[in-house]
Write a protein that holds these residues in place. Sequence first.
Motif, PDB file in Angstrom:
ATOM      1  N   PHE A  59       7.039  43.994  24.826  1.00 15.55           N
ATOM      2  CA  PHE A  59       6.800  42.587  24.545  1.00 15.55           C
ATOM      3  C   PHE A  59       6.318  42.348  23.119  1.00 15.55           C
ATOM      4  O   PHE A  59       6.776  41.406  22.453  1.00 15.55           O
ATOM      5  CB  PHE A  59       5.786  42.032  25.551  1.00 15.55           C
ATOM      6  CG  PHE A  59       5.253  40.682  25.205  1.00 15.55           C
ATOM      7  CD1 PHE A  59       6.042  39.548  25.366  1.00 15.55           C
ATOM      8  CD2 PHE A  59       3.965  40.525  24.706  1.00 15.55           C
ATOM      9  CE1 PHE A  59       5.558  38.286  25.034  1.00 15.55           C
ATOM     10  CE2 PHE A  59       3.475  39.274  24.377  1.00 15.55           C
ATOM     11  CZ  PHE A  59       4.280  38.161  24.544  1.00 15.55           C
ATOM     12  N   SER A 101       6.784  35.481  29.477  1.00 12.15           N
ATOM     13  CA  SER A 101       6.207  36.805  29.236  1.00 12.15           C
ATOM     14  C   SER A 101       4.877  36.695  28.504  1.00 12.15           C
ATOM     15  O   SER A 101       3.942  37.455  28.786  1.00 12.15           O
ATOM     16  CB  SER A 101       7.175  37.670  28.419  1.00 12.15           C
ATOM     17  OG  SER A 101       8.298  38.029  29.185  1.00 12.15           O
ATOM     18  N   SER A 135       2.264  35.709  30.997  1.00  6.08           N
ATOM     19  CA  SER A 135       1.896  36.888  31.785  1.00  6.08           C
ATOM     20  C   SER A 135       1.004  37.829  30.983  1.00  6.08           C
ATOM     21  O   SER A 135       0.074  38.440  31.524  1.00  6.08           O
ATOM     22  CB  SER A 135       3.157  37.631  32.238  1.00  6.08           C
ATOM     23  OG  SER A 135       3.901  36.859  33.150  1.00  6.08           O
ATOM     24  N   PHE A 136       1.286  37.937  29.698  1.00  5.97           N
ATOM     25  CA  PHE A 136       0.480  38.761  28.801  1.00  5.97           C
ATOM     26  C   PHE A 136      -0.969  38.287  28.801  1.00  5.97           C
ATOM     27  O   PHE A 136      -1.907  39.075  28.993  1.00  5.97           O
ATOM     28  CB  PHE A 136       1.089  38.691  27.405  1.00  5.97           C
ATOM     29  CG  PHE A 136       0.327  39.399  26.321  1.00  5.97           C
ATOM     30  CD1 PHE A 136       0.279  40.787  26.280  1.00  5.97           C
ATOM     31  CD2 PHE A 136      -0.316  38.687  25.324  1.00  5.97           C
ATOM     32  CE1 PHE A 136      -0.414  41.449  25.272  1.00  5.97           C
ATOM     33  CE2 PHE A 136      -1.000  39.335  24.312  1.00  5.97           C
ATOM     34  CZ  PHE A 136      -1.048  40.722  24.285  1.00  5.97           C
ATOM     35  N   PRO A 170       2.503  34.541  37.086  1.00  8.27           N
ATOM     36  CA  PRO A 170       2.408  35.925  36.618  1.00  8.27           C
ATOM     37  C   PRO A 170       1.586  36.800  37.553  1.00  8.27           C
ATOM     38  O   PRO A 170       0.588  36.364  38.121  1.00  8.27           O
ATOM     39  CB  PRO A 170       1.739  35.792  35.252  1.00  8.27           C
ATOM     40  CG  PRO A 170       0.978  34.514  35.339  1.00  8.27           C
ATOM     41  CD  PRO A 170       1.765  33.602  36.224  1.00  8.27           C
ATOM     42  N   SER A 222      -0.728  43.318  36.601  1.00  7.72           N
ATOM     43  CA  SER A 222      -0.139  44.654  36.608  1.00  7.72           C
ATOM     44  C   SER A 222      -1.128  45.680  37.160  1.00  7.72           C
ATOM     45  O   SER A 222      -2.332  45.591  36.913  1.00  7.72           O
ATOM     46  CB  SER A 222       0.261  45.042  35.177  1.00  7.72           C
ATOM     47  OG  SER A 222       0.520  46.419  35.077  1.00  7.72           O
ATOM     48  N   LEU A 280       6.434  43.674  30.422  1.00  7.41           N
ATOM     49  CA  LEU A 280       6.655  42.242  30.158  1.00  7.41           C
ATOM     50  C   LEU A 280       7.951  41.968  29.413  1.00  7.41           C
ATOM     51  O   LEU A 280       8.209  40.818  29.046  1.00  7.41           O
ATOM     52  CB  LEU A 280       5.485  41.680  29.349  1.00  7.41           C
ATOM     53  CG  LEU A 280       4.124  41.702  30.038  1.00  7.41           C
ATOM     54  CD1 LEU A 280       3.048  41.164  29.108  1.00  7.41           C
ATOM     55  CD2 LEU A 280       4.168  40.909  31.338  1.00  7.41           C
TER      56      LEU A 280
END
Length: 216
Positions: A32, A45, A48-49, A104, A107, A214
């Motif tokens: 990413f 993305s 989500s990061f 999201p 992880s 991602l």
Amino acid sequence: MSTETIVGSRGLADLLKSETWDLHKEAETTGFINQVLRGTASLPSYISFLKNLKPIYETMESSRRWLETYPRLKPYIGEPIARTHAIETDLVHLRTFCKKPVCPAISPNTLTYQADIKKALMQNHPAMLAHIYVRYLGDLNGGLVLQRLLGKNFGLPEECLNFYNFPKIDNVSGFKKDFRKALNDIALPEDDEDRAIEAAKNAFRFNVALSTTLTG
């Protein structure tokens, strides 16, 4: 009681930098983050990061008791540099800015890294020195570049990019210099130094793993 001593010619921050250099460069050219630098990352993305970084900073900022062991760092760890609220604010604005609904997931790598930080906090562990080196000095050093690219690539307004702003620090350049010197002025026993190096490496490995998940 403080366990700090003054170092000789090679400080902790310089040591962490040299020992993690290869992983640092890998983190900048993987997944990413590489897509952000190339202008090909997606806004979901990025959301989500941030969502995955939030529990990391929440954990790091949940206690400052470990600083009793490293009093030189007290002026640099606290509200001016804390990132949790900035991430929360960005996520609120990004939900309204992003046209595509995003849910999201956290992880497994994030949960593992978060557990490592919790353990370091509970034990006043020298690994915390590595975590603040990777996270906060990384934010201060690379934040402006990422802020500019994210704003350009996604057309994000300033209110979506608080994570990269440090409004309570008057002189970011001077703050970075002094923060780094404070880390360099901490000497550790050899075993603790090795633990800090390994923790810094693991932090960069987390960055690489998260960034890889991602892409797309």
